[in-house]
Design an enzyme around this catalytic site. Structure first.
Site, mmCIF file in Angstrom:
data_model
loop_
_atom_site.group_PDB
_atom_site.id
_atom_site.type_symbol
_atom_site.label_atom_id
_atom_site.label_comp_id
_atom_site.label_asym_id
_atom_site.label_seq_id
_atom_site.Cartn_x
_atom_site.Cartn_y
_atom_site.Cartn_z
ATOM 1 N N SER A 1 0.306 2.358 10.958
ATOM 2 C CA SER A 1 1.125 2.763 12.107
ATOM 3 C C SER A 1 1.689 1.616 12.943
ATOM 4 C CB SER A 1 0.417 3.821 12.939
ATOM 5 O OG SER A 1 0.022 4.905 12.110
ATOM 6 N N HIS B 1 5.952 8.138 11.334
ATOM 7 C CA HIS B 1 5.000 7.782 10.281
ATOM 8 C C HIS B 1 4.839 8.972 9.351
ATOM 9 C CE1 HIS B 1 4.136 4.074 12.339
ATOM 10 N NE2 HIS B 1 4.087 4.768 13.462
#
Lengths: 315, 315
Positions: free
Chosen positions: B57, B221
């Site tokens: 991330s 993401h």
């Protein structure tokens, strides 16, 4: 104070041959229960069945069928292997091992995938998930062998989350925390009439009930803890394909925020409806082991905006 | 092949005093990221912000604000302590630490309760859960200190489960597995116009994107794995209280089975609607740290009865 209510369950059915499972000694079943990390608390019997109440749920032994349900941090796969080993795989018609999605899987000694790896040491099988991994779901493993259940061989499971706090209160230690009050208040001992009932109240909270009548049983396990409140109900008494009546009775007692219904039957489809709830997801498969299995997940529609729950985190 | 997409997140905002967080060295942020068990892969900067793409991330560093989001088996609480220690608690206006409900908590190095116990070594705080424990939910811990966010300080998170398989396919290794194709196919790099974009494609699957424009960012993401598919989108660009437009764009790309929306703002209420989905639950609290936080959980109503998913369990 958190307790993992959502259960593991195994059902094993013998083919025609071999001695009755009821001829196995009490010592054997005590060992089986111990392998699951539980204890036998009490039991009732009739001409068809021995029903054991466990420290974590229930064990029902019929002549050719055994059903074991365990909650908490139990290791039911180990118990399953012991039973299968004792009977002999060749004498077994079907093995069905289930796990309901758990609330705090991180505290469990194993997950479903671990269990399957263990079970496969003795039992060749197939694995399924009914429902999505991020929602309510049931994992199911079954012996990969053709089996033909008798017509009428059916099971109903009602798995309830978010129990109405008032309903839950009778099961929590307090002035009214006794079996008599619970029975009177809820009618839980007569969901079906004329059953022989064995129930148990845990300290400081929690309640289990086994009930038998002829070849039929029902069993209820109540986890009233405010965090993770949960109740399971299961029966093999399904008259005229009617699951609506027992479903209504059980929901009336516990008024859950949401619940799952799981049915095993030889029919294509069992009716399932509940006016107060919305259907979230429905899954149905006819498994190679001969049962049609249907999973429905329901919830009470949101009426209002809620506040976040303040959590107490103990050191 | 399973990857835990659902993230942990921390946001720390400084009070007026102290040097800009952007004067901290790259070595410091590398250490912070390492404490979370992740790595820095690349970064982009503009006059307001350094945006790092991580192996799990993202990290955004502004002058007086840092935002870190980590997925997988990361230990974000450790990274959080390091940042708070470096800044000094007395110079901090607010710390907000979140965890989305995870799919396989049993593989995590800690759960939210563990994290809170750790965070409290430096940070006195309050803990909340938005949503029920058996459903989609967000755990939130915040520094127990009054804070007054500026008007317009708002964040929108869209957390999506069950990504449409066709949408997910572009993010999985194959002929079309490249950044150019993904951008062209999805328009993910221009959800808002004129952002500086840094994106990364993981092998054999997975995708991360950081985008900055002035003081605004958005980040995406993608975990396209068939088991546990998940996408998160987050931005601080909310024009005229309109979250419907970015929500529609993002849902159009990923067509999830269900999603949660989490908003932080100084207003009473952000509008939130989506015609194709049903609301499962809505939770709103105005926290002592000055933000109104609203959580909505939505799902696509069931159209049909599905079949159970056959699972492959590797030894």
């Amino acid at each position: 104070l958190f307790f993992e209510g959502p259960e593991k369950k195994v059902e094993i059915v013998m083919k025609g041959e071999g001695p009755s499972l009821r001829t196995y000694t009490k010592e054997f079943w005590t060992e089986v229960v111990k392998l699951a990390r539980a204890q036998i608390l009490s039991h009732v019997s009739n001409e068809y069945c021995d029903a054991y109440l466990l420290s974590e749920s229930s064990l029902f032994v019929f002549d050719r069928r055994v059903l074991m349900i365990t909650c908490g941090n139990t290791t039911l796969a180990h118990a399953t292997l012991r039973i299968v080993e004792r009977i002999g795989l060749e004498k077994i018609g079907t093995v069905i091992y289930e796990r309901k999605n758990q609330l705090f899987p991180e505290y469990q000694p194993s997950n479903f995938y671990d269990d399957v790896r263990l079970l496969r040491k003795l039992i060749p099988g197939k694995s399924y998930r009914f429902g999505k991994e991020d929602e309510h779901h049931i994992y199911l493993f079954h012996l990969d062998r053709g089996y033909a259940p008798l017509k009428g061989d059916a099971t109903l499971e009602i798995l309830m989350h978010g129990i109405d706090p008032e309903s839950a209160s009778a099961f929590i230690k307090g002035e009214k925390h006794n079996l008599e009050f619970i029975r009177k208040q809820t009618g839980i001992h007569k969901i079906f009439p004329n059953f022989k009932v064995d129930d148990y109240l845990f300290e400081p909270m929690g309640y289990s009930l086994n009930a038998i009548r002829g070849e039929n049983y029902y069993t209820v396990h109540v986890t009233p803890q405010p965090i993770g409140s949960y109740v399971s109900f299961e029966t093999n008494l399904i008259e005229n394909d009617d699951i609506e009546k027992p479903l209504s009775r059980v929901l009336e007692i516990f008024k859950p925020l949401s619940f799952d219904v799981l049915t095993f039957s030889t029919e294509q489809k069992l009716p399932s409806v509940e006016k107060l709830y919305s259907l979230r997801r429905k899954v149905r498969s006819e498994l190679e082991c001969g049962y049609a299995v249907e999973f429905g997940s329901y919830y009470r529609p949101t009426q209002t905006v809620e506040a976040a729950e303040l959590l107490e985190v103990k050191d």
